[in-house]
Design a protein around this motif. Sequence first.
Motif, mmCIF file in Angstrom:
data_model
loop_
_atom_site.group_PDB
_atom_site.id
_atom_site.type_symbol
_atom_site.label_atom_id
_atom_site.label_comp_id
_atom_site.label_asym_id
_atom_site.label_seq_id
_atom_site.Cartn_x
_atom_site.Cartn_y
_atom_site.Cartn_z
ATOM 1 N N ALA A 122 49.649 36.030 18.036
ATOM 2 C CA ALA A 122 48.327 36.433 17.556
ATOM 3 C C ALA A 122 48.376 37.786 16.874
ATOM 4 C CB ALA A 122 47.344 36.466 18.723
ATOM 5 N N ARG A 123 47.525 37.979 15.889
ATOM 6 C CA ARG A 123 47.472 39.204 15.099
ATOM 7 C C ARG A 123 47.023 40.386 15.950
ATOM 8 N NH1 ARG A 123 46.459 39.466 9.523
ATOM 9 N NH2 ARG A 123 46.637 41.584 8.748
ATOM 10 N N VAL A 124 47.680 41.520 15.766
ATOM 11 C CA VAL A 124 47.235 42.780 16.354
ATOM 12 C C VAL A 124 46.347 43.462 15.326
ATOM 13 C CG1 VAL A 124 47.944 45.074 17.121
ATOM 14 C CG2 VAL A 124 49.237 43.056 17.845
ATOM 15 N N LEU A 125 45.090 43.706 15.670
ATOM 16 C CA LEU A 125 44.129 44.259 14.723
ATOM 17 C C LEU A 125 44.260 45.777 14.598
ATOM 18 C CD1 LEU A 125 42.928 41.382 15.024
ATOM 19 C CD2 LEU A 125 40.666 42.438 14.958
ATOM 20 N N THR A 126 44.043 46.261 13.388
ATOM 21 C CA THR A 126 43.954 47.699 13.151
ATOM 22 C C THR A 126 42.543 48.149 13.528
ATOM 23 O OG1 THR A 126 43.166 47.443 10.889
ATOM 24 C CG2 THR A 126 45.559 47.471 11.218
ATOM 25 N N LYS A 165 38.830 45.457 24.884
ATOM 26 C CA LYS A 165 38.821 46.671 25.698
ATOM 27 C C LYS A 165 39.407 46.468 27.102
ATOM 28 C CE LYS A 165 36.935 48.996 22.387
ATOM 29 N NZ LYS A 165 35.550 49.475 22.404
ATOM 30 N N LEU A 166 39.417 45.213 27.574
ATOM 31 C CA LEU A 166 39.966 44.946 28.902
ATOM 32 C C LEU A 166 41.185 44.032 28.868
ATOM 33 C CD1 LEU A 166 36.702 44.491 31.033
ATOM 34 C CD2 LEU A 166 38.096 46.548 30.717
ATOM 35 N N GLY A 167 41.437 43.394 27.727
ATOM 36 C CA GLY A 167 42.635 42.567 27.589
ATOM 37 C C GLY A 167 42.635 41.310 28.437
ATOM 38 N N LEU A 168 41.457 40.733 28.668
ATOM 39 C CA LEU A 168 41.393 39.527 29.485
ATOM 40 C C LEU A 168 41.894 38.306 28.720
ATOM 41 C CD1 LEU A 168 39.699 41.373 31.300
ATOM 42 C CD2 LEU A 168 38.108 39.476 31.638
ATOM 43 N N ARG A 169 42.488 37.374 29.435
ATOM 44 C CA ARG A 169 42.858 36.088 28.871
ATOM 45 C C ARG A 169 41.588 35.292 28.600
ATOM 46 N NH1 ARG A 169 46.314 36.884 33.417
ATOM 47 N NH2 ARG A 169 48.513 37.075 32.844
ATOM 48 N N VAL A 170 41.683 34.332 27.698
ATOM 49 C CA VAL A 170 40.498 33.561 27.331
ATOM 50 C C VAL A 170 39.956 32.786 28.531
ATOM 51 C CG1 VAL A 170 41.767 31.517 26.519
ATOM 52 C CG2 VAL A 170 39.506 32.024 25.586
ATOM 53 N N GLN A 171 40.831 32.289 29.400
ATOM 54 C CA GLN A 171 40.370 31.579 30.588
ATOM 55 C C GLN A 171 39.639 32.515 31.532
ATOM 56 O OE1 GLN A 171 42.556 28.418 32.502
ATOM 57 N NE2 GLN A 171 42.533 29.502 34.455
ATOM 58 N N LEU A 217 37.044 31.346 15.398
ATOM 59 C CA LEU A 217 36.016 31.227 14.358
ATOM 60 C C LEU A 217 35.520 32.608 13.934
ATOM 61 C CD1 LEU A 217 33.820 29.538 12.743
ATOM 62 C CD2 LEU A 217 32.396 29.805 14.793
ATOM 63 N N MET A 218 35.183 33.446 14.897
ATOM 64 C CA MET A 218 34.653 34.769 14.584
ATOM 65 C C MET A 218 35.668 35.615 13.817
ATOM 66 S SD MET A 218 32.388 36.007 17.869
ATOM 67 C CE MET A 218 33.658 35.804 19.116
ATOM 68 N N GLN A 219 36.904 35.570 14.243
ATOM 69 C CA GLN A 219 37.905 36.462 13.673
ATOM 70 C C GLN A 219 38.492 35.944 12.353
ATOM 71 O OE1 GLN A 219 40.244 38.611 17.098
ATOM 72 N NE2 GLN A 219 39.807 36.518 17.782
ATOM 73 N N ARG A 220 38.758 34.664 12.298
ATOM 74 C CA ARG A 220 39.402 34.125 11.091
ATOM 75 C C ARG A 220 38.406 33.785 9.995
ATOM 76 N NH1 ARG A 220 43.698 29.801 13.763
ATOM 77 N NH2 ARG A 220 44.758 31.281 15.152
ATOM 78 N N GLN A 221 37.341 33.059 10.359
ATOM 79 C CA GLN A 221 36.403 32.602 9.339
ATOM 80 C C GLN A 221 35.352 33.659 9.006
ATOM 81 O OE1 GLN A 221 34.903 28.601 9.748
ATOM 82 N NE2 GLN A 221 36.727 27.899 10.822
ATOM 83 N N TRP A 222 34.763 34.264 10.017
ATOM 84 C CA TRP A 222 33.730 35.255 9.749
ATOM 85 C C TRP A 222 34.324 36.541 9.172
ATOM 86 C CZ3 TRP A 222 30.146 35.235 14.720
ATOM 87 C CH2 TRP A 222 29.604 33.946 14.868
ATOM 88 N N SER A 250 43.350 35.475 16.889
ATOM 89 C CA SER A 250 42.986 34.422 17.835
ATOM 90 C C SER A 250 42.399 35.050 19.094
ATOM 91 C CB SER A 250 44.212 33.577 18.195
ATOM 92 O OG SER A 250 45.075 34.299 19.058
ATOM 93 N N SER A 251 42.151 34.219 20.081
ATOM 94 C CA SER A 251 41.612 34.712 21.346
ATOM 95 C C SER A 251 42.611 35.625 22.058
ATOM 96 C CB SER A 251 41.257 33.534 22.259
ATOM 97 O OG SER A 251 42.402 32.733 22.513
ATOM 98 N N HIS A 252 43.866 35.591 21.643
ATOM 99 C CA HIS A 252 44.895 36.435 22.251
ATOM 100 C C HIS A 252 45.048 37.773 21.526
ATOM 101 C CE1 HIS A 252 47.140 35.320 25.746
ATOM 102 N NE2 HIS A 252 48.283 35.804 25.287
ATOM 103 N N SER A 253 44.368 37.918 20.390
ATOM 104 C CA SER A 253 44.504 39.149 19.612
ATOM 105 C C SER A 253 44.000 40.368 20.377
ATOM 106 C CB SER A 253 43.749 39.021 18.284
ATOM 107 O OG SER A 253 44.422 38.158 17.401
#
Length: 265
Positions: free
Chosen positions: A7-11, A40-46, A194-199, A206-209
């Motif tokens: 997953a991408r690491v965001l700037t 901010k907390l690095g939680l997994r998507v689950q 959806l939020m990160q890639r399309q919007w 991804s959810s792991h970013s």
Amino acid sequence: MSKTGQARVLTPDQFAYLLSVIQEHRYPEKNTALVQISYKLGLRVQEIALLQIKDVAELGPETSGRTSFKLKEILALPAAYTKGSDALRRSKSTYQRRRISFSVHDFDQLIRQIAAMAKAGAAINPEDFYPEVKRHRGRSRDLPMNDPALREALEKYLALRLAGTPTLKKTDPLFLTQKGGPYSPNTLQEHMALMQRQWAGIERASSHSGRRTLMTNIIHHQKRSVKVAQKIAGHVSPSTTLIYEEPPEDSLKDALQDVGYQYVG
């Protein structure tokens, strides 16, 4: 230490743009809180999908037809929420075995055993010979919720939830889908993408970013030890944390912009 396809690491600029784009779509309060918790907390998507109201806030008495609440200082993440668990029987994620490893010695013994059984005419079931699978065990962890932007996002979202549902219970899911039910990990994973890639148009996000970005920031920018990042991530081994960490994208651009040599024919 990163692997291809991670997953991408965001700037910081990309993260700020993501938050601004969210305001242009439906449910900005919920989506802002989702992104803030992830980054901010690095939680997994689950783990995010399984969060309950009581995990982040204490509900107070009802006054003037509205229930009050107070954000907690620490998110005490139960072990049941973590990877490999089926907490509250809401998670439908399955972790399937894809590879089975043998040592040469064990493999030789296995072949002899199967050969002896075949000569004796015994029934042979391949699953009887699979080595024991090491299953993931959940690990609890305490995560301070002291980031101002995170707290502001949660307060706005919870105030909105309580305004719409005054009878909200502390065991209700923290985040609800558009249809009003709890997120499954798969559904939330798709929504985060959806939020990160399309919007926001951020490739490979991804959810792991959020998780990877946090680990990178802790190690690279804050110069904290890997042990600190490991504790926050809830990893058993520090080597797993290093896989999540990635050099900032700007440093890669600088390195490739001028490699320091020229070809002489």
